[in-house]
Design a protein around this motif. Structure first.
Motif, PDB file in Angstrom:
ATOM      1  N   PHE A 183      10.175   5.662   2.321  1.00 55.59           N
ATOM      2  CA  PHE A 183      11.582   5.907   2.005  1.00 55.59           C
ATOM      3  C   PHE A 183      11.717   6.450   0.588  1.00 55.59           C
ATOM      4  O   PHE A 183      12.412   7.448   0.350  1.00 55.59           O
ATOM      5  N   TYR A 184      11.050   5.817  -0.365  1.00 55.93           N
ATOM      6  CA  TYR A 184      11.174   6.255  -1.756  1.00 55.93           C
ATOM      7  C   TYR A 184      10.544   7.635  -1.966  1.00 55.93           C
ATOM      8  O   TYR A 184      11.073   8.464  -2.721  1.00 55.93           O
ATOM      9  N   ALA A 185       9.428   7.890  -1.312  1.00 59.75           N
ATOM     10  CA  ALA A 185       8.785   9.191  -1.473  1.00 59.75           C
ATOM     11  C   ALA A 185       9.703  10.307  -1.000  1.00 59.75           C
ATOM     12  O   ALA A 185       9.906  11.324  -1.699  1.00 59.75           O
ATOM     13  N   PHE A 222      17.279   4.231   4.912  1.00 55.07           N
ATOM     14  CA  PHE A 222      16.109   4.890   5.493  1.00 55.07           C
ATOM     15  C   PHE A 222      16.463   5.512   6.847  1.00 55.07           C
ATOM     16  O   PHE A 222      16.090   6.649   7.157  1.00 55.07           O
ATOM     17  N   LEU A 223      17.202   4.773   7.668  1.00 52.17           N
ATOM     18  CA  LEU A 223      17.627   5.299   8.960  1.00 52.17           C
ATOM     19  C   LEU A 223      18.463   6.571   8.779  1.00 52.17           C
ATOM     20  O   LEU A 223      18.276   7.574   9.483  1.00 52.17           O
ATOM     21  N   TRP A 224      19.400   6.530   7.845  1.00 47.30           N
ATOM     22  CA  TRP A 224      20.226   7.715   7.595  1.00 47.30           C
ATOM     23  C   TRP A 224      19.354   8.873   7.113  1.00 47.30           C
ATOM     24  O   TRP A 224      19.519  10.017   7.540  1.00 47.30           O
ATOM     25  N   GLN A 225      18.425   8.559   6.217  1.00 49.30           N
ATOM     26  CA  GLN A 225      17.531   9.580   5.672  1.00 49.30           C
ATOM     27  C   GLN A 225      16.741  10.270   6.778  1.00 49.30           C
ATOM     28  O   GLN A 225      16.462  11.478   6.709  1.00 49.30           O
ATOM     29  N   GLY A 275      11.687  13.447  -3.175  1.00 49.38           N
ATOM     30  CA  GLY A 275      11.071  14.745  -2.963  1.00 49.38           C
ATOM     31  C   GLY A 275       9.570  14.739  -3.156  1.00 49.38           C
ATOM     32  O   GLY A 275       8.970  15.800  -3.432  1.00 49.38           O
ATOM     33  N   LEU A 276       8.934  13.587  -3.020  1.00 51.00           N
ATOM     34  CA  LEU A 276       7.487  13.471  -3.139  1.00 51.00           C
ATOM     35  C   LEU A 276       6.842  13.674  -1.768  1.00 51.00           C
ATOM     36  O   LEU A 276       7.507  13.556  -0.733  1.00 51.00           O
ATOM     37  N   GLY A 294       0.815  -1.215   0.000  1.00 44.19           N
ATOM     38  CA  GLY A 294       0.000   0.000   0.000  1.00 44.19           C
ATOM     39  C   GLY A 294       0.846   1.260   0.000  1.00 44.19           C
ATOM     40  O   GLY A 294       0.531   2.237  -0.690  1.00 44.19           O
ATOM     41  N   GLY A 295       1.945   1.236   0.765  1.00 39.58           N
ATOM     42  CA  GLY A 295       2.826   2.397   0.777  1.00 39.58           C
ATOM     43  C   GLY A 295       3.509   2.619  -0.556  1.00 39.58           C
ATOM     44  O   GLY A 295       3.679   3.763  -1.007  1.00 39.58           O
ATOM     45  N   LEU A 296       3.936   1.541  -1.197  1.00 36.33           N
ATOM     46  CA  LEU A 296       4.530   1.665  -2.526  1.00 36.33           C
ATOM     47  C   LEU A 296       3.518   2.207  -3.535  1.00 36.33           C
ATOM     48  O   LEU A 296       3.872   3.013  -4.413  1.00 36.33           O
ATOM     49  N   TRP A 297       2.268   1.763  -3.422  1.00 40.88           N
ATOM     50  CA  TRP A 297       1.211   2.226  -4.315  1.00 40.88           C
ATOM     51  C   TRP A 297       1.018   3.743  -4.189  1.00 40.88           C
ATOM     52  O   TRP A 297       0.979   4.460  -5.201  1.00 40.88           O
TER      53      TRP A 297
END
Length: 813
Positions: free
Chosen positions: A676-678, A746-749, A682-683, A599-602
């Motif tokens: 993480f991807y968003a 993700f942790l670093w982000q 910059g989304l 769902g998060g990827l979607w």
């Protein structure tokens, strides 16, 4: 290594191990049917898609990926370096292989190295053998292939360079002779089974048999060559027609004088036809006596049942305190890769050397002429990272060494065409799951390719874009059901509009015949479409948002795959539901209803698709509003629906529940991949930032710290107290190397650098301390086993570096 005047500069970050030192308890394979070649793996040599050779830290050449997409592992005793030394202490001669064993690493006539001969170092694409035991001279071999970032020519070359540096630390002259012997294996590396039967093994994966023509040398012959300062042997066979797979040449070559001092004299020796299956006296009798070879020039072709080899040697005398550099080259030219019978491609390097299969000597001479330039280019690429004082050496080591998979991952890189100006590219998921560029795996695993060779990453995504509208109605059974003891339904291989899981396998037609894996019905997967959209947007935006042709090439597939994925939203609430079968990258793990992972990827993919649509509009008519029936209008509606239910349905106040249908309280390590991807791109955030931090903290504590004290890495899924929901689970209790590197990014982000490095270090330590180097697996377990070696996803470590540096490598061609 003992430093000496002129000694090579071996970076402190290189992986280091005593030459020939084994392991008391190396990791072993989890399933007997999976590949386990043992721990003797070293950095591979060769270009992307050109075939590669592995040389272990024992000194033997043992991994042979010469046939595109195929794996063969065996030490070849005739293929090795040997050294002769004459000093005031007497004479000695060694094969530069640490020890003989039951496989015959050293023929009986060859003296293996003594105890404690020195140290092996590796920092891809360079590795070093530093010999400081058993010899009076100091001797170092730096070996490499010409691979550096943002270069689409030399990294394709089928060549390895060995730069020997010798130093005399004594007060008397030392005579050294270096010999490179090589068997003529022309014609060996092609499958004798032109249409191998595909079977399903015990873990449900499709496999086929590979039977190369090992030892079939009839018609092979060797030639002696001298051109300018280059001397060596060409090992080939006569061709009556254009080359087929397996046809071509090998070449071994050296420089006859030190190019830094043209007045220096060296002596060159050769033997073009010795018996690699005999007692070796035709080489060793003279070499062990004075470092010479008998200078036999015999081009007689091998008869049926006969095998032949060639050897070259370079002898020099070092004055007290003198240091000499002596480069050698190994090249091969097998220009054709055949997949299914009659399906052939030319390799990328043929764009620069031609496709006759008669150019091994030209490639070797190029290496000898340019090796110092290549060394400088590699150092120029690596040095800014090596110079960073804020990064630990273990991280720098793994960052470069995990790139080995770009060379040895059964890699394909085809010749350029008008449609594909840098050719087509592909790396297998792994050698157990031998299909190319698994899209779910490369969601993390392709960061390295994107950051270092972005045009190749775009080529892969273009291949997926072409495949999405295609259909293959062939019916087949699904292997997962066999592992469950139930009968499988027959399902079509590929439905139109579905994003394929992979780009095919070496026994069919990669890039054209997709969805090779049959472990699950990938037409039902709920992450693949989102994975594709996110990778397209990632490649577009992180390379400057200017490659409008790439955007246009992928746009129709973005539209169709999201429409296809939306058909799984059976209750029309906006989010496609998981079906209760394993229908995503964790393909032994049943998810039901709305899941945090898919769902998060979607949601992130919808945001990415809308951003792509805006980019298209800005490049065409920036003032025109989208039409009411446009894809982006529908995506915005779906996004509004999805956001309204995702968080309220799955948030439990501490972390996001696995799914909405199972009732499980398992903490999934990768639950917020979409978030993480968003943030990476910059989304808009998928979830509130404070919830993301809480979930990430819970993952870190439950899946990492409470899983055997954090010594292995984060398990995929545990209960909040660190206990397993089911002690017999497979995927939830495995530590997936690439997922861990993604989690560390993700942790670093999220501003947790100490936690990111602690997690990544635990995984790196498991790999490089337990005999898994240069065959990094997908999964390790707490009982010292692994699954799926040579795995693509582990290159996700470059995602950590990307987040650290805001992907600066993409702006530094």
């Amino acid at each position: 290594m003992k430093n000496f005047p002129g000694s090579p500069n071996i970076p402190a970050a290189a992986w280091t191990r005593p030459i020939g030192q084994g392991w008391d308890k190396p990791y072993t394979v989890r399933y007997a049917s999976n590949l386990d070649d043992g721990p003797w793996h070293g950095m591979p040599l060769g270009g992307f898609g050109a075939g590669c050779i592995g040389r272990s830290h024992r000194g033997d050449f043992n991994l042979w990926h010469i046939d595109g997409g195929e794996h063969w592992f065996q030490s070849m005793p005739a293929c090795q370096f040997s050294v002769f030394e004459q000093s005031a202490q007497g004479t000695r001669a060694y094969a530069l292989v640490k020890e003989a064993d039951e496989r015959g690493l050293c023929p009986p006539f060859v003296a293996p190295l003594p105890e404690n001969p020195g140290t092996y170092h590796a920092l891809y694409p360079r590795s070093w053998f530093a010999y400081d035991g058993g010899l009076q001279a100091n001797l170092v071999c730096e070996q490499f292939s010409p691979i550096w970032a943002h270069n689409y020519q030399e990294p394709s070359y089928p060549v390895a360079v060995f730069v020997w540096t010798a130093h005399n630390p004594t007060d008397a002259p030392i005579t050294l002779s270096l010999m490179l012997s090589w068997e003529n294996m022309t014609g060996w590396f092609t499958n004798t089974l032109k249409s191998p039967d595909v079977k399903v093994r015990d873990d449900g994966s499709p496999v086929y048999e590979y039977q190369p023509r090992i030892g079939e040398s009839e018609g092979n012959f060797n030639q002696w060559r001298i051109e300018g300062d280059a001397a060596g042997c060409v090992l080939g066979r006569r061709l009556e027609a254009p080359p087929a797979e397996g046809d071509g040449q090998w070449a071994i070559a050296l420089l006859r004088s030190d190019i830094a001092d043209q007045t220096s004299q060296t002596e060159v020796f050769y033997h073009t036809r010795w018996n690699p299956t005999g007692d070796g006296g035709d080489l060793w009798a003279t070499f062990s006596k004075d470092g010479s070879l008998p200078n036999v020039c015999d081009e007689t072709p091998a008869i049926a049942g006969e095998r032949i080899a060639a050897a070259i040697a370079l002898r020099v005398t070092l004055a007290p305190g003198e240091t000499r550099e002596m480069p050698m080259a190994l090249a091969w030219d097998f220009p054709v890769t055949e997949f299914a019978e009659g399906v052939t491609y030319l390799r990328r390097y043929t764009d620069f050397f031609g496709a006759t299969g008669q150019n091994a000597w030209a490639i070797a001479r190029t290496a000898l002429a340019q090796y110092r330039t290549w060394q400088a280019q590699i150092q120029q690429w690596q040095q800014p990272i090596l110079d960073r004082g804020d990064l630990p050496d273990w991280f720098k080591m793994a960052l470069f060494n995990e790139l080995y998979a770009l060379t040895d991952g059964a890699t394909l890189w085809s010749a350029a065409t008008e449609r594909d100006p840098v050719g087509q590219f592909a790396v297998v998921e792994c050698l157990d799951y031998r299909w190319y560029e698994s899209l779910d795996v490369r969601l993390y695993g392709s960061f390295a390719l994107l950051m270092l060779f972005p045009e190749l990453d775009k080529a892969v995504l273009r291949a997926f874009a072409r495949a999405i509208p295609a259909a293959d109605p062939t019916l087949r059974k699904i292997g997962y059901y066999a592992t469950q003891g139930t009968e499988s339904p027959l399902v079509p291989r590929k439905l139109a509009g579905a994003t394929p899981h992979d780009l095919g396998a070496p026994n069919e037609h990669p890039w054209e015949k997709t969805n090779y894996t049959s472990y699950q019905d990938c037409n039902l997967w709920k992450d693949l479409g989102a994975d594709f959209v996110l990778q397209v947007y990632r490649d577009f935006v992180l390379t400057g948002s200017t490659d409008t042709q790439f955007l246009e090439d992928c746009w129709p597939a973005v539209v169709s795959t999201l429409a296809y994925l939306k058909t799984f939203d059976l209750d029309h609430d906006g989010i496609p539901e998981n079906s209760g079968a394993p229908d995503q990258t964790f393909d032994d793990w049943r998810l039901q209803g709305i899941s945090a992972y898919c769902g998060g990827l979607w949601i992130a993919a919808l945001e990415g698709a809308i951003a792509l649509a805006k980019s298209r509009g800005q490049h065409s008519n920036p003032n025109a509003p989208p039409p009411t029936d446009s894809p982006e209008t529908r995506w915005q509606e779906w996004l509004t629906q999805s956001r309204a239910i995702f968080h309220p349905t799955l948030w439990n106040g501490q972390y996001y529940r696995l799914d909405s249908g199972s009732g499980s309280d398992v903490v999934m390590a990768d639950q917020l991949c979409g978030q993480f991807y968003a943030r990476l791109l910059g989304l808009p955030d998928v979830v509130p930032e404070d919830c993301a931090r809480s979930a990430l903290k819970t993952v870190y504590e439950a899946c990492f710290l409470q899983f055997h004290g954090g010594q292995f890495g984060a398990a995929n899924g545990l209960r909040p107290d660190g206990s397993p929901a089911n002690p017999k689970d497979t995927h939830p209790l495995e530590v997936w190397t690439g997922i861990n590197f993604g989690l560390a990014a993700f942790l670093w982000q999220m501003g947790l650098p100490d936690e990111a490095l602690r997690l990544a270090e635990a995984v790196v330590c498991q790999i490089y301390s337990n005999g898994l180097q240069f065959r990094t697996p997908e999964a390790i377990t707490a009982v010292g086993t692994f699954r799926a070696s040579h795995y693509l996803r582990a290159m996700a470590i470059w995602g950590i570096y990307g987040v650290m540096t805001d992907f600066a490598t993409l702006r530094s061609p």
